[in-house]
Design a protein around this motif. Structure first.
Motif, short mmCIF file in Angstrom:
data_model
loop_
_atom_site.label_atom_id
_atom_site.label_comp_id
_atom_site.label_asym_id
_atom_site.label_seq_id
_atom_site.Cartn_x
_atom_site.Cartn_y
_atom_site.Cartn_z
N ARG A 1 4.94 15.81 -6.01
CA ARG A 1 4.36 14.52 -6.38
C ARG A 1 4.33 14.38 -7.89
O ARG A 1 4.66 15.30 -8.64
N ASP B 1 1.78 14.27 -9.73
CA ASP B 1 0.76 15.12 -10.34
C ASP B 1 1.14 16.60 -10.33
O ASP B 1 0.35 17.45 -10.72
N LYS C 1 -1.62 -0.10 -0.26
CA LYS C 1 -2.64 0.89 -0.57
C LYS C 1 -3.95 0.18 -0.88
O LYS C 1 -4.05 -0.56 -1.86
N SER D 1 -7.93 4.29 -2.44
CA SER D 1 -7.40 5.15 -1.39
C SER D 1 -5.97 5.55 -1.74
O SER D 1 -5.22 4.78 -2.34
N ASP D 2 -5.60 6.78 -1.36
CA ASP D 2 -4.23 7.27 -1.57
C ASP D 2 -3.35 7.02 -0.36
O ASP D 2 -2.14 7.19 -0.43
N GLU D 3 -3.95 6.61 0.75
CA GLU D 3 -3.19 6.38 1.98
C GLU D 3 -2.58 4.99 1.96
O GLU D 3 -3.22 4.00 1.61
N CYS D 4 -1.29 4.92 2.33
CA CYS D 4 -0.58 3.64 2.35
C CYS D 4 -0.43 3.18 3.79
O CYS D 4 0.19 3.85 4.62
N ASN E 1 -0.86 -3.60 -5.15
CA ASN E 1 -0.99 -2.33 -4.41
C ASN E 1 0.03 -2.22 -3.27
O ASN E 1 -0.24 -1.63 -2.23
N CYS F 1 3.72 -1.02 -1.76
CA CYS F 1 4.72 0.04 -1.93
C CYS F 1 5.75 -0.06 -0.81
O CYS F 1 5.51 -0.66 0.23
N CYS G 1 6.09 1.90 -5.77
CA CYS G 1 4.95 0.97 -5.77
C CYS G 1 5.11 -0.04 -6.89
O CYS G 1 5.68 0.24 -7.94
#
Length: 540
Positions: free
Chosen positions: A302, A304, A387, A391-394, A420, A422, A439
């Protein structure tokens, strides 16, 4: 305070060295208690069968039997090991002595008979024998019997001699003297400088580099240090600082014990190289350069830096080659190596050399567009998702299957609110691949969100067409320029030729030239101009 610490440390070291040191003897023999005269002789024949014990003989006649190792030395590095057997014997009138036999694997029994005459006032005798020679790490079976031998009155036991890890043996027993190796790493030259000390005297010494496994397999780097050389050292070149790369040394004698030191044993990160990809078979493989117990996983890295494991993409490895088939090469697809509590991640496609497909964001007719281009013909799953804030969930709202031809780009046009939003793209019909998420950050609230697909020539094809058009235009311009220059040149040449002709005619008959431009009535009356008709033709 410092002096006290030094004294404690020295006493501790002395204690350790004392624990490691063996008792020395000048010569071997059998010793009995005071007042008992012992006479010992070897016995090489089979002993007679045992007799039935008479009344009054105790089956536990042997008491406090102890076994230990002592060392007998004839000079520096010339020591041998001996087994010391010590026991207390309860005497009886019928006992004239005892027999001590030792047996080692593959060897015949070695027996000694000690006969003695006791003093009248003694009922117990202590006997100590240390003439049985043994080797390091040897297993010995000991049998002690009375003389004569009585059935059931026997002591048996086993003993294992100290091995060559004992410091005292390493310095004094030839079988255990391996030499001591020290080294210095020169990383800029990739060299190892090795020094040898405490090697076996009067013998040459072998040194080599090897890779350690069940055995240490040689790498080809080998040298022999002669015993006459004053400086016992050698220099080796190494290609890679692997944790299994070791320096091995041994004396030039038969069945010499070997010593190994491994300078890079903690450099585990050096193992996670040599990842190969076969684009025709779509196979990603890795083979360990050293034996290692590890878990190899495929993961997607990812932004990060965290690499998320792919499902069903894990293999255990020790020595064998690890392979993953039907792999989609992508910069986000990586290999994760885990051993113990440590993990290392390597991304073999990070340079995009094998990347099969990619996404690029464009803007067409006021709408956001993502263009897909692929080096191969393949099908892709495209998911439109949103998204929620925080939240990180799409959450997927629309899914499409897109077929992309080789070198023919496909545009994915998004219309509507892009806050938001993607798209998630993954290649189909492969076992291991990355799911690429793209995104959008800006917002367009004019219309509901929708996904459109447009096909167009790929960027490489457009550039070919543009380049061809530019080249053709240049050719046309150059051709026209040459044509204009040639026309001007021809006209100028004609003018120069005409002027040259006029000058020549004037020099020969100037009066005729003048008459040529007069009326025809004057021609017959001008006899000097006999060439008037020719002049007129030339001027025309």
């Amino acid at each position: 305070m410092i002096l006290l610490v030094a004294l404690l440390m020295s006493s501790w070291c002395l204690g350790l060295s004392g624990a490691a040191a063996l008792e020395r003897i000048d010569k071997c023999g059998t010793r009995c208690s005071k007042g008992i005269r012992c006479k010992t002789k070897p016995h090489y024949f089979f002993q007679p069968p045992c007799q039935n014990p008479g009344e009054g003989l105790n089956v536990s006649i042997f008491q406090n039997v102890s076994l230990s190792t002592v060392m007998r030395c004839e000079g520096r590095q010339k020591c041998s090991l001996h087994l010391r057997i010590k026991t207390a014997l309860q005497l009886a009138e019928s006992i004239r002595g005892l027999s001590i036999c030792t047996v080692t694997a593959g060897m015949m029994s070695n027996c000694e008979i000690s006969s003695f005459k006791k003093a009248s006032h003694q009922l117990k005798v202590e006997v100590e024998n240390d003439c049985a020679e043994i080797s390091p790490s040897q297993h010995v079976k000991i049998t002690v019997k009375t003389v004569p031998s009585y059935c059931g009155i026997t002591w048996t036991g086993t003993y294992k001699a100290p091995d060559c890890s004992n410091i005292d043996l390493q310095r004094n027993v030839p079988e255990c003297i391996t030499g001591r190796l020290s080294y210095k790493v020169i990383p800029e030259k990739k060299e190892l400088r090795v020094n040898v000390s405490d090697m076996l005297e009067d013998h040459d010494y072998h040194l080599r580099l090897c890779k350690k496994d069940f055995i240490c397999a040689g790498t080809g780097a080998h040298t022999l240090i002669k015993k006459e050389e004053p400086v016992k050292s050698a220099t080796f070149s190494f290609p890679q600082p692997l944790p299994c790369l070791c320096i091995e040394g041994w004396s030039a004698v038969t069945d010499a014990l070997r010593v190994q030191v491994c300078p890079f044993k903690d450099r585990m990160e050096e193992l996670w190289v040599g990842i190969n990809f076969d684009p025709l078979r779509e196979t990603l493989s890795w083979e360990p350069a050293c034996p290692v117990t590890a878990v190899v996983r495929l993961c997607q890295i990812r932004d990060d830096g965290v690499c998320v494991d792919l499902p069903r993409a894990s293999q255990n490895v020790s020595r064998a080659k690890v392979s993953f088939t039907k792999v989609d090469p992508h910069p986000q697809l990586c290999m994760k190596f885990t051993t113990g509590s440590q993990s290392w991640t390597r991304c073999p496609f990070a340079d995009s050399r094998f990347q099969a497909w990619e996404l690029a964001e464009t803007k067409r007719e006021g709408h956001k567009s993502v263009e897909m281009s692929s080096r191969i013909t393949a099908n892709f799953s495209v998911e439109l998702c949103v998204k929620p804030e925080g939240s990180d969930e799409c959450k997927v709202s629309e899914t499409s299957i897109i077929h992309v031809e080789k070198n023919k780009a496909v545009g994915l046009t998004l219309k509507g609110k892009l806050c938001n939003t993607c798209i998630q793209v993954k290649r189909l019909h492969i076992d291991f691949g990355a799911t690429v998420t793209h995104c959008f950050q800006d917002c367009n609230k004019t219309s509901p969100l929708s996904l459109g697909i447009s096909r167009q020539a790929s960027k490489p094809l457009r550039w070919v067409v543009i380049t061809a058009g530019i080249c053709l235009s240049c050719i046309i311009i150059v051709t026209l320029s040459l044509h204009v220059m040639l026309t001007v040149y021809q006209k100028r040449k004609q003018k120069r030729d005409a002027g040259y002709t006029s000058e020549k005619q004037t020099d020969v008959a100037p009066e005729c030239v003048i008459s040529a431009f007069q009326t025809q009535a004057l021609v017959p009356d001008s006899p000097p101009c006999w060439n008037t008709e020719k002049a007129i033709l030339i001027s025309d």
